[in-house]
Scaffold this active site. Structure first.
Site, PDB file in Angstrom:
ATOM      1  CB  CYS A 156     -17.092  -7.535  -3.265  1.00 18.25           C
ATOM      2  SG  CYS A 156     -16.420  -5.870  -3.071  1.00 18.25           S
TER       3      CYS A 156
ATOM      4  CG  ASN B   4     -13.220  -3.690   0.942  1.00 17.01           C
ATOM      5  OD1 ASN B   4     -12.401  -3.301   1.766  1.00 17.01           O
ATOM      6  ND2 ASN B   4     -14.478  -3.842   1.255  1.00 17.01           N
TER       7      ASN B   4
ATOM      8  CB  CYS C 182     -18.644  -1.526  -5.749  1.00 21.88           C
ATOM      9  SG  CYS C 182     -17.804  -0.457  -6.938  1.00 21.88           S
ATOM     10  NE  ARG C 183     -19.611  -6.938  -6.171  1.00 27.24           N
ATOM     11  CZ  ARG C 183     -19.221  -8.097  -6.680  1.00 27.24           C
ATOM     12  NH1 ARG C 183     -20.122  -9.006  -7.003  1.00 27.24           N
ATOM     13  NH2 ARG C 183     -17.946  -8.363  -6.873  1.00 27.24           N
ATOM     14  CB  SER C 184     -17.526  -6.053   0.426  1.00 25.61           C
ATOM     15  OG  SER C 184     -16.367  -5.401  -0.008  1.00 25.61           O
TER      16      SER C 184
ATOM     17  CG  ASP D  76     -18.361  -5.293  -9.316  1.00 24.28           C
ATOM     18  OD1 ASP D  76     -18.604  -4.122  -8.954  1.00 24.28           O
ATOM     19  OD2 ASP D  76     -17.233  -5.814  -9.247  1.00 24.28           O
TER      20      ASP D  76
END
Length: 154
Positions: free
Chosen positions: A8, A11, A13-15, A123
Site C-alpha cells: 500500500c 505500509n 494501515c492496509r498492507s 485507505d
C-alpha cells in the site's frame, strides 16, 4: 516456499493489516510453513514505523498478532523475491510497476479483484474506517488463499 507481498502507500494501515490477516489465515490452515508473507510501501514516509494505531486496534479486536510488522519500502528486487505482489488499490499497482520496472505483470494483483467487490481497498488513514478496511481485506485474503491453493496445488 511461496512468497506473498502486500503493498500500500505507507505500509502502516492496509498492507500490514493484510499481512497479519493472511498470516493468521495461513496459521489456521496449517500453511504457514509453505507460504511466506510480507508487506511494503510505495512511499518512504513510514520506514521503520509500527502499524497505525487503528490497524493495531482492529487486529487486537480479532485476536490477530501484529508481531514483527514494521514499515518498509518496496524495492526493485522484491519483484524477484515474491510470487504474488498484491496492491490495495490501482495507484499502488501503478507505483509497483514503476518501482519494479515491470508494469502490468501477471504476479501483480489488486486484492479486491479476487472478490465480488472489484474495487480499491479504501485507505483508513483518510477514511478513519478501519472496520471496513478489515472486512474487505479479510474477504480479499480468503480469496487470495483460494487462488494460491488452486495455482500451487496446496
Amino acid at each position: 516456499m511461496i512468497n506473498v507481498l502486500f503493498v500500500c502507500l505507507g505500509n502502516i494501515c492496509r498492507s500490514p493489516m493484510a499481512e497479519a490477516v493472511f498470516r493468521d489465515l495461513l496459521k489456521n490452515e496449517n500453511l504457514a510453513d509453505k507460504i511466506k508473507v510480507d508487506s511494503a510501501a510505495t512511499s518512504s514516509w513510514h520506514i521503520g514505523s509500527p502499524p497505525h494505531e487503528g490497524t493495531l486496534a482492529i487486529l487486537q479486536n480479532y485476536n490477530i498478532s501484529a508481531e514483527g510488522l514494521v514499515g518498509r519500502k518496496l524495492t526493485k528486487s522484491d519483484f524477484d523475491q515474491f510470487d504474488y505482489i498484491v496492491g490495495m488499490d490501482e495507484s499502488n499497482l501503478r507505483n509497483i510497476g514503476e518501482i519494479t520496472g515491470k508494469a502490468n505483470h501477471a504476479k501483480f494483483i489488486r486484492l479486491l479483484d479476487l472478490t465480488e467487490h472489484k474495487k480499491d481497498v479504501p485507505d483508513p488513514w483518510y477514511t478513519g474506517d478501519f472496520q471496513e478496511t478489515y472486512d474487505l481485506i479479510t474477504d480479499g485474503c480468503q480469496s487470495l488463499l483460494k487462488k494460491i491453493r488452486s495455482e500451487q496445488n496446496l
